[in-house]
Design a protein around this motif. Sequence first.
Motif, PDB file in Angstrom:
ATOM      1  N   GLY A   1      -2.752  -1.502 -13.490  1.00  0.00           N
ATOM      2  CA  GLY A   1      -1.420  -1.727 -14.039  1.00  0.00           C
ATOM      3  C   GLY A   1      -0.337  -1.270 -13.076  1.00  0.00           C
ATOM      4  N   LEU A   2      -0.528  -0.103 -12.497  1.00  0.00           N
ATOM      5  CA  LEU A   2       0.426   0.411 -11.511  1.00  0.00           C
ATOM      6  C   LEU A   2       0.462  -0.486 -10.275  1.00  0.00           C
ATOM      7  N   PHE A   3      -0.721  -0.904  -9.822  1.00  0.00           N
ATOM      8  CA  PHE A   3      -0.802  -1.777  -8.655  1.00  0.00           C
ATOM      9  C   PHE A   3      -0.090  -3.106  -8.924  1.00  0.00           C
ATOM     10  N   ASP A   4      -0.339  -3.686 -10.105  1.00  0.00           N
ATOM     11  CA  ASP A   4       0.318  -4.946 -10.459  1.00  0.00           C
ATOM     12  C   ASP A   4       1.838  -4.809 -10.461  1.00  0.00           C
ATOM     13  N   SER A   5       2.342  -3.684 -10.956  1.00  0.00           N
ATOM     14  CA  SER A   5       3.796  -3.509 -10.985  1.00  0.00           C
ATOM     15  C   SER A   5       4.373  -3.465  -9.572  1.00  0.00           C
ATOM     16  N   VAL A   6       3.655  -2.854  -8.641  1.00  0.00           N
ATOM     17  CA  VAL A   6       4.104  -2.823  -7.238  1.00  0.00           C
ATOM     18  C   VAL A   6       4.043  -4.229  -6.638  1.00  0.00           C
ATOM     19  N   LEU A   7       2.965  -4.938  -6.901  1.00  0.00           N
ATOM     20  CA  LEU A   7       2.847  -6.308  -6.388  1.00  0.00           C
ATOM     21  C   LEU A   7       4.017  -7.167  -6.856  1.00  0.00           C
ATOM     22  N   LYS A   8       4.339  -7.076  -8.143  1.00  0.00           N
ATOM     23  CA  LYS A   8       5.418  -7.900  -8.709  1.00  0.00           C
ATOM     24  C   LYS A   8       6.781  -7.536  -8.136  1.00  0.00           C
ATOM     25  N   ARG A   9       6.977  -6.264  -7.799  1.00  0.00           N
ATOM     26  CA  ARG A   9       8.263  -5.828  -7.250  1.00  0.00           C
ATOM     27  C   ARG A   9       8.467  -6.263  -5.806  1.00  0.00           C
ATOM     28  N   HIS A  10       7.385  -6.435  -5.051  1.00  0.00           N
ATOM     29  CA  HIS A  10       7.541  -6.597  -3.603  1.00  0.00           C
ATOM     30  C   HIS A  10       7.065  -7.938  -3.034  1.00  0.00           C
ATOM     31  N   LEU A  11       6.424  -8.765  -3.844  1.00  0.00           N
ATOM     32  CA  LEU A  11       5.876 -10.015  -3.311  1.00  0.00           C
ATOM     33  C   LEU A  11       6.360 -11.219  -4.104  1.00  0.00           C
ATOM     34  N   ARG A  12       6.245 -12.377  -3.475  1.00  0.00           N
ATOM     35  CA  ARG A  12       6.510 -13.627  -4.177  1.00  0.00           C
ATOM     36  C   ARG A  12       5.530 -13.726  -5.354  1.00  0.00           C
ATOM     37  N   PRO A  13       5.940 -14.351  -6.463  1.00  0.00           N
ATOM     38  CA  PRO A  13       5.083 -14.391  -7.656  1.00  0.00           C
ATOM     39  C   PRO A  13       3.675 -14.930  -7.403  1.00  0.00           C
TER      40      PRO A  13
ATOM     41  N   ILE B   1      -6.682   2.252   3.610  1.00  0.00           N
ATOM     42  CA  ILE B   1      -6.642   1.309   2.495  1.00  0.00           C
ATOM     43  C   ILE B   1      -5.939   0.017   2.908  1.00  0.00           C
ATOM     44  N   ALA B   2      -4.930   0.102   3.743  1.00  0.00           N
ATOM     45  CA  ALA B   2      -4.291  -1.114   4.255  1.00  0.00           C
ATOM     46  C   ALA B   2      -5.303  -1.934   5.060  1.00  0.00           C
ATOM     47  N   ARG B   3      -6.146  -1.260   5.844  1.00  0.00           N
ATOM     48  CA  ARG B   3      -7.209  -1.981   6.578  1.00  0.00           C
ATOM     49  C   ARG B   3      -8.184  -2.635   5.602  1.00  0.00           C
ATOM     50  N   PHE B   4      -8.505  -1.931   4.512  1.00  0.00           N
ATOM     51  CA  PHE B   4      -9.376  -2.512   3.487  1.00  0.00           C
ATOM     52  C   PHE B   4      -8.788  -3.826   2.978  1.00  0.00           C
ATOM     53  N   TRP B   5      -7.503  -3.797   2.609  1.00  0.00           N
ATOM     54  CA  TRP B   5      -6.875  -5.002   2.066  1.00  0.00           C
ATOM     55  C   TRP B   5      -6.710  -6.091   3.124  1.00  0.00           C
ATOM     56  N   ARG B   6      -6.389  -5.714   4.368  1.00  0.00           N
ATOM     57  CA  ARG B   6      -6.299  -6.736   5.421  1.00  0.00           C
ATOM     58  C   ARG B   6      -7.667  -7.377   5.648  1.00  0.00           C
TER      59      ARG B   6
ATOM     60  N   VAL C   1       0.841  -1.205   0.000  1.00  0.00           N
ATOM     61  CA  VAL C   1       0.000   0.000   0.000  1.00  0.00           C
ATOM     62  C   VAL C   1       0.873   1.250   0.000  1.00  0.00           C
ATOM     63  N   ALA C   2       1.886   1.292   0.838  1.00  0.00           N
ATOM     64  CA  ALA C   2       2.773   2.465   0.908  1.00  0.00           C
ATOM     65  C   ALA C   2       3.500   2.676  -0.413  1.00  0.00           C
ATOM     66  N   GLU C   3       4.035   1.617  -0.989  1.00  0.00           N
ATOM     67  CA  GLU C   3       4.772   1.728  -2.249  1.00  0.00           C
ATOM     68  C   GLU C   3       3.839   2.113  -3.395  1.00  0.00           C
ATOM     69  N   PHE C   4       2.630   1.574  -3.397  1.00  0.00           N
ATOM     70  CA  PHE C   4       1.669   1.920  -4.441  1.00  0.00           C
ATOM     71  C   PHE C   4       1.328   3.403  -4.393  1.00  0.00           C
ATOM     72  N   TYR C   5       1.017   3.909  -3.209  1.00  0.00           N
ATOM     73  CA  TYR C   5       0.642   5.319  -3.120  1.00  0.00           C
ATOM     74  C   TYR C   5       1.826   6.247  -3.351  1.00  0.00           C
ATOM     75  N   ALA C   6       3.028   5.815  -3.045  1.00  0.00           N
ATOM     76  CA  ALA C   6       4.209   6.617  -3.379  1.00  0.00           C
ATOM     77  C   ALA C   6       4.321   6.750  -4.896  1.00  0.00           C
ATOM     78  N   ALA C   7       4.108   5.657  -5.618  1.00  0.00           N
ATOM     79  CA  ALA C   7       4.152   5.691  -7.083  1.00  0.00           C
ATOM     80  C   ALA C   7       2.966   6.469  -7.646  1.00  0.00           C
ATOM     81  N   LEU C   8       1.806   6.278  -7.067  1.00  0.00           N
ATOM     82  CA  LEU C   8       0.594   6.941  -7.555  1.00  0.00           C
ATOM     83  C   LEU C   8       0.701   8.460  -7.451  1.00  0.00           C
ATOM     84  N   ARG C   9       1.255   8.949  -6.366  1.00  0.00           N
ATOM     85  CA  ARG C   9       1.373  10.409  -6.189  1.00  0.00           C
ATOM     86  C   ARG C   9       2.202  11.046  -7.297  1.00  0.00           C
TER      87      ARG C   9
END
Length: 131
Positions: free
Chosen positions: A89-101, A51-56, A20-28
């Motif tokens: 698309g932006l969210f997917d790029s963050v997911l791929k950079r920071h999580l296991r596939p 938003i982190a609470r939403f995803w949790r 969430v933090a990395e996504f919003y940093a990129a989004l801004r």
Amino acid sequence: MTNALPPRFPITAAEIDLVVAEFYAALRHHPGLGPVFSVHVTDWPAHEAKIARFWRNAILMERSYDGNPFAVHQAAGNVRAQMFDVWLGLFDSVLKRHLRPETAQSWSELAHRIGRGLRMGVEETGVPGLR
């Protein structure tokens, strides 16, 4: 917090917070999405925490989120349906950079399902200019 339901897929709350933090940093800094969000978000740390609470809630079943994302996106007034493809698309790029596939793929699938629902809600508002 003990949950009655198991998580949708293996992930930690810390990983969710990081994404969430990395996504919003990129989004801004995104030329198309940044200005749309900046109209509505004045307290980025509070927004990111919500938003982190939403995803949790959606992934870990924590039941710590209280909000209505459908109503918020419909009422925003400057959200266009085509923005969801860019957002995802932006969210997917963050997911791929920071999580296991496999974790990135599972979260991406969930985000795309939610994104389709939000997009349909924006499209169905019938307000000129929102489509």
